[in-house]
Design a protein around this motif. Structure first.
Motif, PDB file in Angstrom:
ATOM      1  N   ARG A 145      -3.524   9.038   0.319  1.00 19.17           N
ATOM      2  CA  ARG A 145      -3.588   9.092   1.790  1.00 19.17           C
ATOM      3  C   ARG A 145      -4.229   7.823   2.335  1.00 19.17           C
ATOM      4  NH1 ARG A 145      -6.862   9.736   5.697  1.00 19.17           N
ATOM      5  NH2 ARG A 145      -8.688  10.144   4.423  1.00 19.17           N
ATOM      6  N   LEU A 146      -5.326   7.376   1.715  1.00 19.28           N
ATOM      7  CA  LEU A 146      -5.987   6.150   2.159  1.00 19.28           C
ATOM      8  C   LEU A 146      -5.083   4.932   1.994  1.00 19.28           C
ATOM      9  CD1 LEU A 146      -9.594   6.716   0.735  1.00 19.28           C
ATOM     10  CD2 LEU A 146      -8.892   6.764   3.140  1.00 19.28           C
ATOM     11  N   ALA A 147      -4.353   4.863   0.891  1.00 18.22           N
ATOM     12  CA  ALA A 147      -3.443   3.738   0.656  1.00 18.22           C
ATOM     13  C   ALA A 147      -2.297   3.741   1.666  1.00 18.22           C
ATOM     14  CB  ALA A 147      -2.899   3.784  -0.771  1.00 18.22           C
ATOM     15  N   GLU A 148      -1.753   4.923   1.953  1.00 20.92           N
ATOM     16  CA  GLU A 148      -0.670   5.008   2.942  1.00 20.92           C
ATOM     17  C   GLU A 148      -1.148   4.575   4.322  1.00 20.92           C
ATOM     18  OE1 GLU A 148       0.917   8.973   2.819  1.00 20.92           O
ATOM     19  OE2 GLU A 148       1.699   8.717   0.788  1.00 20.92           O
ATOM     20  N   GLN A 149      -2.363   4.984   4.691  1.00 23.99           N
ATOM     21  CA  GLN A 149      -2.912   4.599   6.001  1.00 23.99           C
ATOM     22  C   GLN A 149      -3.130   3.090   6.061  1.00 23.99           C
ATOM     23  OE1 GLN A 149      -3.435   6.514   8.836  1.00 23.99           O
ATOM     24  NE2 GLN A 149      -3.710   4.490   9.705  1.00 23.99           N
ATOM     25  N   ALA A 150      -3.685   2.521   4.996  1.00 22.36           N
ATOM     26  CA  ALA A 150      -3.906   1.069   4.961  1.00 22.36           C
ATOM     27  C   ALA A 150      -2.566   0.328   5.033  1.00 22.36           C
ATOM     28  CB  ALA A 150      -4.668   0.678   3.698  1.00 22.36           C
ATOM     29  N   ASN A 151      -1.562   0.828   4.334  1.00 18.70           N
ATOM     30  CA  ASN A 151      -0.237   0.203   4.365  1.00 18.70           C
ATOM     31  C   ASN A 151       0.342   0.245   5.782  1.00 18.70           C
ATOM     32  OD1 ASN A 151       2.069  -1.019   3.174  1.00 18.70           O
ATOM     33  ND2 ASN A 151       3.088   0.972   3.233  1.00 18.70           N
ATOM     34  N   ALA A 152       0.231   1.385   6.440  1.00 21.24           N
ATOM     35  CA  ALA A 152       0.746   1.499   7.812  1.00 21.24           C
ATOM     36  C   ALA A 152       0.009   0.538   8.747  1.00 21.24           C
ATOM     37  CB  ALA A 152       0.608   2.943   8.300  1.00 21.24           C
ATOM     38  N   ASP A 153      -1.307   0.412   8.554  1.00 21.08           N
ATOM     39  CA  ASP A 153      -2.088  -0.507   9.395  1.00 21.08           C
ATOM     40  C   ASP A 153      -1.657  -1.950   9.176  1.00 21.08           C
ATOM     41  OD1 ASP A 153      -3.495   1.666  10.390  1.00 21.08           O
ATOM     42  OD2 ASP A 153      -5.256   1.350   9.103  1.00 21.08           O
ATOM     43  N   TRP A 154      -1.419  -2.315   7.912  1.00 22.69           N
ATOM     44  CA  TRP A 154      -1.010  -3.696   7.630  1.00 22.69           C
ATOM     45  C   TRP A 154       0.413  -3.974   8.103  1.00 22.69           C
ATOM     46  CZ3 TRP A 154      -4.312  -7.309   7.243  1.00 22.69           C
ATOM     47  CH2 TRP A 154      -5.576  -7.045   6.733  1.00 22.69           C
ATOM     48  N   MET A 155       1.281  -2.996   8.042  1.00 25.85           N
ATOM     49  CA  MET A 155       2.636  -3.184   8.588  1.00 25.85           C
ATOM     50  C   MET A 155       2.558  -3.402  10.102  1.00 25.85           C
ATOM     51  SD  MET A 155       4.752  -3.295   6.158  1.00 25.85           S
ATOM     52  CE  MET A 155       6.282  -3.190   7.050  1.00 25.85           C
ATOM     53  N   SER A 156       1.716  -2.660  10.746  1.00 24.07           N
ATOM     54  CA  SER A 156       1.504  -2.816  12.187  1.00 24.07           C
ATOM     55  C   SER A 156       0.958  -4.222  12.477  1.00 24.07           C
ATOM     56  CB  SER A 156       0.531  -1.737  12.664  1.00 24.07           C
ATOM     57  OG  SER A 156       0.374  -1.786  14.027  1.00 24.07           O
ATOM     58  N   ARG A 157       0.077  -4.676  11.622  1.00 24.93           N
ATOM     59  CA  ARG A 157      -0.512  -6.012  11.769  1.00 24.93           C
ATOM     60  C   ARG A 157       0.559  -7.084  11.612  1.00 24.93           C
ATOM     61  NH1 ARG A 157      -1.549 -10.613  11.969  1.00 24.93           N
ATOM     62  NH2 ARG A 157      -3.442 -11.676  11.359  1.00 24.93           N
ATOM     63  N   MET A 158       1.485  -6.909  10.686  1.00 27.27           N
ATOM     64  CA  MET A 158       2.562  -7.884  10.487  1.00 27.27           C
ATOM     65  C   MET A 158       3.486  -7.923  11.717  1.00 27.27           C
ATOM     66  SD  MET A 158       2.170  -9.497   7.688  1.00 27.27           S
ATOM     67  CE  MET A 158       0.414  -9.450   7.985  1.00 27.27           C
TER      68      MET A 158
END
Length: 144
Positions: A63-76
């Motif tokens: 869950r933490l990895a998925e949230q971090a991935n979504a945040d970084w995709m948003s950042r990109m």
């Protein structure tokens, strides 16, 4: 059944000990089982608890990895939008001062975003470390 002749400290005294299936007894004694520190039920319960804890840990870390991935995709996506905006302003610049202003605005926003990225990275790392500590300590807290 195994029968053993055993001598005590007195060489004239001999006794017989019968051993059968983990049970030791003298010929006149009823079989007595040696106590076991763990029963099969306790062992199975312990194994299930460990498996459940591992599954919970994997779910939380996923869950933490998925949230971090979504945040970084948003950042990109934000980075893409900033670059597009800069390109638009540069194409509309009428003189070098307008271009310099566009770069200055772009760099100011990038520095602000990088600062937020750093804070987000450390917050995500703290969440990960907290989750790992909680699982590795069995949920015990060491805060004073």
């Amino acid at each position: 059944m195994i029968e053993v002749n055993a001598q005590g400290f007195d060489s004239s005294a001999q006794s017989k000990i019968h051993v059968q299936g983990g049970v030791a007894m003298s010929p006149n004694e009823a079989p007595t089982k040696w106590p076991s520190p763990f029963s099969a039920t306790d062992f199975a319960k312990f194994g299930k608890e460990q498996a459940d804890t591992l599954a919970e840990m994997q779910k939380e870390l996923s869950r933490l990895a998925e949230q971090a991935n979504a945040d970084w995709m948003s950042r990109m996506e934000l980075e893409r939008d900033l670059a597009s905006e800069l390109g638009g302003k540069l194409s509309q610049a009428k003189n070098p001062a307008d271009a310099a202003k566009a770069y200055q605005d772009w760099m100011g926003r990038r520095v602000e975003i990088m600062s937020k990225d750093s804070q987000k990275f450390f917050a995500d790392t703290q969440k990960f470390v907290t989750a790992m500590t909680r699982f590795l300590t069995g949920g015990r807290s060491f805060n004073s």
